[in-house]
Design an enzyme around this catalytic site. Structure first.
Site, PDB file in Angstrom:
ATOM      1  NE  ARG A 244      -1.561  -2.383   2.724  1.00  0.00           N
ATOM      2  CZ  ARG A 244      -1.657  -3.643   2.276  1.00  0.00           C
ATOM      3  NH1 ARG A 244      -2.709  -3.994   1.597  1.00  0.00           N
ATOM      4  NH2 ARG A 244      -0.728  -4.544   2.509  1.00  0.00           N
ATOM      5  CB  THR A 245       3.345   2.605   2.383  1.00  0.00           C
ATOM      6  OG1 THR A 245       2.579   2.064   3.451  1.00  0.00           O
ATOM      7  CG2 THR A 245       3.842   3.976   2.768  1.00  0.00           C
TER       8      THR A 245
ATOM      9  CE  LYS B 252      27.186  -1.714  -4.957  1.00  0.00           C
ATOM     10  NZ  LYS B 252      27.312  -0.582  -5.895  1.00  0.00           N
TER      11      LYS B 252
ATOM     12  NE  ARG C  47       7.020   0.783   5.019  1.00  0.00           N
ATOM     13  CZ  ARG C  47       5.833   0.183   4.930  1.00  0.00           C
ATOM     14  NH1 ARG C  47       5.737  -1.087   4.567  1.00  0.00           N
ATOM     15  NH2 ARG C  47       4.721   0.870   5.202  1.00  0.00           N
TER      16      ARG C  47
ATOM     17  CG  HIS D 138       3.362   3.853   8.565  1.00  0.00           C
ATOM     18  ND1 HIS D 138       3.481   4.673   7.454  1.00  0.00           N
ATOM     19  CD2 HIS D 138       2.884   2.660   8.104  1.00  0.00           C
ATOM     20  CE1 HIS D 138       3.102   4.004   6.374  1.00  0.00           C
ATOM     21  NE2 HIS D 138       2.727   2.782   6.751  1.00  0.00           N
TER      22      HIS D 138
HETATM   23  N1   CP Z   1      -0.329  -0.269   5.917  1.00  0.00           N
HETATM   24  C1   CP Z   1       0.872  -0.422   5.305  1.00  0.00           C
HETATM   25  O1   CP Z   1       1.858   0.245   5.657  1.00  0.00           O
HETATM   26  O2   CP Z   1       0.865  -1.352   4.312  1.00  0.00           O
HETATM   27  P1   CP Z   1       2.135  -1.776   3.461  1.00  0.00           P
HETATM   28  O3   CP Z   1       3.116  -2.423   4.414  1.00  0.00           O
HETATM   29  O4   CP Z   1       1.619  -2.716   2.417  1.00  0.00           O
HETATM   30  O5   CP Z   1       2.736  -0.531   2.877  1.00  0.00           O
END
Ligand code: CP
Length: 305
Positions: free
Chosen positions: A53-54, A83, A104, A132
């Site tokens: 999703r993100t 590396k 991320r 998040h």
């Molecule tokens: N909710 C969420 O962060 O989903 P993903 O890990 O698929 O990005």
């Protein structure tokens, strides 16, 4: 330059501006009239942890707004981090190519390190069990849209609260509004860290910690379920012991209020029985769709548009 590293850094005014802009984005999207306001921009999405999703909603948001995207979707293996390059050096390089950087990373606090050297807006797309913020924003947008208010709500968080960065990113927003009460529903092994609880007590936040879903369900306006995060366990045996302890079952729906909503950041594994998906109170796929509108708004927000 507004970076979005932690939900705790956004004021109520920032939040309400982002929610308002998100409403405009949703309206334009649904009318097929999204303005290409990012036509000359490049968005970099660098993910050191898996995501559906993100990453894809940030990339879609950028593309819908006319931006171009550069992306590393398995950066731990496929970028020069493999590396041994530091996050600081990687960030400096990304800032010399793109206009917005979305990262991320599995290690909590990595985005703070990146922020120290960033010369372009930086968005935290999840750092370990820490934060998040774009998820917290899409969650609060979903609650406002579905419940028509952000005050006087009874909100239950169920499952793996120990490792949930989404809970930690939603709570600061819900605490900005009066009359909200929180229920933390988890087995002992997955309960919130004691320092988190102590901070709530010191700030006189209304909450209860309970060891079963059933005790809380009849009181809730919002049930926010979370996945037991296997990837955070050092010992898979410990994960096996707790993975099936908190499951929302079809039979639970009988004791949930008729106008309650069920949320989940997704991905879900077995913590919600598949039969629950068909119930109109299951809001998690609508919630994920809202992620697109929030990320369209957030890209504009960090670029000052
Ligand atoms: N909710 C969420 O962060 O989903 P993903 O890990 O698929 O990005």
């Amino acid at each position: 330059m507004p970076n979005v590293i932690s939900a705790k850094e956004l004021s109520k005014n920032d939040l309400e501006n982002i929610l308002s802009l998100t409403g405009v984005m949703e309206e334009h999207y649904k009318e097929g009239k999204v303005k290409k306001v990012l036509e000359d921009k490049i968005v970099a999405c660098i993910f050191f942890e898996p995501s559906t999703r993100t990453r894809l909603s940030f990339e879609t948001a950028a593309l819908r707004l006319g931006a171009k995207v550069i992306s590393a979707e398995n950066a731990a293996e496929n970028s020069s981090a493999h590396k041994g390059e530091t996050i600081e050096d990687t960030t400096k390089i990304l800032c010399s190519y793109a206009d917005v950087i979305v990262i991320r990373h599995p290690v909590a606090g990595t985005l703070e390190k990146a922020e120290k050297v960033a010369t372009k807006p930086l968005i935290n797309a999840g750092d370990g069990t820490n934060q998040h913020p774009s998820q917290g924003l899409l969650d609060v947008y979903t609650i406002k849209k579905e419940k028509k208010r952000l005050t006087n709500l009874h909100i239950g968080f169920g499952g793996d609260l120990l490792n949930s960065r989404t809970l930690k990113s939603l709570m600061p927003f819900l605490r900005m509004y009066e009359g909200n009460k929180f229920y933390f529903l988890s087995p002992k092994e997955l309960e919130l860290p004691r320092e988190f609880i102590k901070e709530l007590q010191e700030n006189k936040v209304q909450f209860e910690e309970l060891k079963s879903l059933e005790e809380a369900l009849p009181h809730l306006d919002v049930l926010y379920m979370t996945r037991v995060q296997k990837e955070r366990f050092k010992d898979v045996g410990e994960y096996e012991k707790v993975k099936d302890l908190f499951i929302l079952k079809k039979e639970h729906l009988k004791i949930l209020k008729s106008d309650a909503i069920i949320m989940h950041p997704l991905p879900k594994i077995n913590e919600i029985e598949p039969e629950v998906d068909a119930d109109p109170r299951a809001a998690y796929f609508r919630q994920a769709q809202n992620g697109l509108y929030i990320r369209m708004a957030l890209l504009c927000y960090v670029l000052g548009l």
